[in-house]
Design an enzyme around this catalytic site. Sequence first.
Site, PDB file in Angstrom:
ATOM      1  N   GLU B  63       0.894  -1.488  -0.231  1.00  0.00           N
ATOM      2  CA  GLU B  63      -0.483  -0.413  -0.259  1.00  0.00           C
ATOM      3  C   GLU B  63       0.820   1.193  -0.305  1.00  0.00           C
ATOM      4  O   GLU B  63       0.954   1.957  -0.585  1.00  0.00           O
ATOM      5  CB  GLU B  63      -0.874  -0.020   1.476  1.00  0.00           C
ATOM      6  CG  GLU B  63      -2.206  -0.807   1.547  1.00  0.00           C
ATOM      7  CD  GLU B  63      -2.419  -2.258   1.522  1.00  0.00           C
ATOM      8  OE1 GLU B  63      -0.476  -2.677   1.889  1.00  0.00           O
ATOM      9  OE2 GLU B  63      -2.753  -2.992   1.373  1.00  0.00           O
ATOM     10  N   HIS B 132      -9.596  -6.052  10.170  1.00  0.00           N
ATOM     11  CA  HIS B 132     -10.399  -6.050   8.713  1.00  0.00           C
ATOM     12  C   HIS B 132     -11.661  -5.694   8.695  1.00  0.00           C
ATOM     13  O   HIS B 132     -12.876  -6.723   8.244  1.00  0.00           O
ATOM     14  CB  HIS B 132     -10.339  -7.214   7.793  1.00  0.00           C
ATOM     15  CG  HIS B 132      -8.956  -7.835   7.278  1.00  0.00           C
ATOM     16  ND1 HIS B 132      -7.970  -8.006   8.850  1.00  0.00           N
ATOM     17  CD2 HIS B 132      -8.567  -8.111   6.335  1.00  0.00           C
ATOM     18  CE1 HIS B 132      -7.314  -8.630   7.731  1.00  0.00           C
ATOM     19  NE2 HIS B 132      -6.886  -8.593   5.969  1.00  0.00           N
TER      20      HIS B 132
END
Lengths: 397, 330
Positions: B63, B132
Site C-alpha cells: 500500500e 479487517h
Amino acid sequence: MVKTIIMPRLDIDMEKGAVIEWRKKEGEEVDEGEVVAVIMSEKVTYEVESPAKGRLARILVEPELEVPIGTPIAILAEEGDRPEEVEEAVRKAEEALRTLRAPEVPEVRRPEAPRPTVPVPEAPKKVRITPVARKLAEQYGLDITKIRGTGPGGRITKADVLKALEALRARLTYREVRLTGIRRLTAEKMAKAWEAPHASLTVQVDMTKAVELKAEVEAEEGFKLPYDAIFIKAVALALKRHPELNATFEEGTIRVHEAVNVCFAVDTSQGLITPVIRDADKKSLAQIGREVRELAEKARLGKLTMEEVRGGTFTITNLGVLGIDQFTPIVNHPQVAILAFGTVADRPVVEEGRLTVKKTAWLTVSFDHRAVDGGPAARFLMTVKELLEDPEPLRGS
Amino acid sequence: MGSERMLSMAEAINEALREEMHRDERVILLGEDIGVLGGIYRVTKGLLEEFGPERVIDTPISEEGFVGAAIGLAVMGFRPVVEIMYADFLANCMNQIVNFAAKMRYMSGGQLKVPLVIRTMMAHGRGHGGDHSQVPIPWFLNVPGLKLVAPSTPYDAKGLLKSAIRDDSPVIYFEPYILYRTRGPVPEGEYTIPLGKADVKREGNDLTVVAISAMVPRALEAAEKLAEEGISVEVIDPRTIVPLDEEAILRAVMKTNRLLIVEYSHKRGGVGAEIAALVVEKAFDYLDAPIMRLASPDVPIPVSPELGKLTIPTAEDIMAAAKKLVLGEV
C-alpha cells in the site's frame, strides 16, 4: 408491610413542607387512598393519602412543623405486621427526625476571613433548562424559576415553556384584538398625525342666534338639522377668508386648496370615520344638513364609497352629543387644522358687566404648527365665532 | 429523472469509474486484485478488459508503495484512482496520505496539486475481525487537506465518485461493504453530485438523525417505524464528511431541537463527536435535549458474528435512542 409516609414533593422547587392538619388520629384504621393529613408548602395545600389499608401506628410530626421533603411523617401498619417490625420502623423514623431536630451546635469561632474588597455577587439559583427553552422563555419574558420542568431531573424543556406560555395566556384577564380595518387605519393615521407639532386655541361662542337659525331651518325643511351642519358651514366660510388653514402638509410641501371640502367625524361601531362635504362653502345649510345626515347614516352602515371620504381639506369633530364641553383634537393627517366643538348648553356669561345665562359652545382649533402659526389660526377661529354669533350668512348658498 | 434503472452500489461505482475513464484518459486505476480478478467484490469488474493493463494496474501487496506512486502520478498530471482493499490497510499507507497527499499542495504554495482518489472498503459487519472491519473515517478528520466521501446509496455513490475524480484535492472515498449489493435507482446518463452537499433523506420535525454511510438505511428504517408511533424524524446524510454541509445540519437542528448522530466508526473522537461539537458551537440555543451519539463501542471489532452484531448500531438501537430523546428521558 410497615409503610413510612413521607413529606411529599408537591412542586419541583419545593424543599420543605408542614402538616397543617392530621385527619386521622394515632391508632386509627385507614383505608387505602383515604386522606390522613393535609400538608402545605408555600401557599399550596395538598392531601396526603394513605398508601395502603391499615392502622396509623404513629404520627411523627406535630402540625405546623416544617420538615424537608422525604422526611418521615407517619408510620402505617398493615394487617399482619408484627409489632416488633412496627417498632423498628418507628425507631428508624424517629432517629431520622432526631438528627433533623437536633439543636444546632454553635460553630467554633474561626478567625474572621479577610473581607472581600469587591462585593461577591450571590450565585444565581441554578435552574435546569435546555438552551432552546431558555431562549424561548427569554423571548416571552417568562421567569424560568416559575416554570415546572418535566424533563429528566426536572429539566425545563421547550414543551414546558410552551405549556407555561399557554397557561399564562389562559389566565389573561384581557382579550387581544388584532388591529384590522378601520381600527388599524386609525392607528396608522393617528401615529402619522402625532408627528405634527400641535398647538390648540380655544374660545367660547354665544350660540343663541345659531340655535334660532337651526330651529328655523328645521321648521322649513322638516328634518332635524345636525349641529355639525352649522359648524361645517361656518368653518367653510371662515376658510374662504383664511385659506392657509384650508391646507394639507405632506413631504415638506404645504398645499393650500382652492376647494373647501370639510370632513366631519362620525363615531361608528367600526371606529372613527370622516366623510366629506365637498364645496361646503357653496352649499346651503339645509343642503349640508341633508348630506351630513345621509353620510353619517352610510358611515354607520359601512356603506360609504371612497369618493365620500376622500379629498377633505379640513375636519370638524363634535363630542357635544356625548355631553363633552370642550376637548383638544388631533389633526386629520395630512390636513393642517381641525376644529372641535362641545355641547351647546346654557352657561353663565358676563355681558356688558352683567352676569347672564346664554346658550354657548366651546370651540377648539388644533393645528400643525409646522404649516400654520398661532396668528392665522386665532384669526380663523375668531371668524368662525363671528359667523356663529351672527349666523345669517350661513343660511344660503 | 428519466429511467427507473436499478443498480447495486458496486455496479454504480463500476459505472462511475468506466464513465470517467472514457471521459478523461488521465484517469487510471491502481490496486490489489482490481484487474484480473476485477476486485475482491467485483467492483472493478471488466475494466481491465475495457481499458487495458496500462490504465488498470494490478499492484503488489504494498500500500505505501502504490499510494506513493499514485501521488507521484497525480502530481504529474494523472488522475489516479487507487483502491485500498480494506480500509484497515489505510494504516499501512498513512504516511503517504497524511504527510504527502494531504500536504503537497499547501507546502508547495499551490504549485503542486494532488488529484488523487483513494477508494476503500469498510468491511464492518462481515465477521472479518479487528484488523479487517474498521470504519476509519475519523482517523482522517484531523488531517486538513483531505476530502472524505461516504455514500449510502447507489445513486449518491456514482455521482460523488465522479465529482471526487474531477476534484483537484486528494479524496478518500469510503465504500460500505454491507451496502455493496443494495440496489437503488440510478438514472442512465451523466450526472454528478457536488462534494459538501448533504442530502435530506427524510423530512421530520421532532428529531434530526444525522447518519453516516451504512447507517443511513437503518436510520430511515427506524424513522419509518417511529412515524407509526407519531414521532417525526428528519434523516440527514452528509454524504461528504469533509467538507461537511454544516448548514444542512444546523438548519435541521434549529427545526427539530434534538439531534442524534449515528455512525459505525468507534464512538470516541468520531464523526459524531465532531458534529456534536459543531452544533453546540453554532446552534446551542436551539437544543432541547442533550445530543446523543450511536456508534461502534470503543473496542476492537470481534470476529464472532454474534458479538460483531453488537458493534454496529441497528434500526432498533436508533429507535430506542430516538424515543429517549423525543420523550424527554435524557
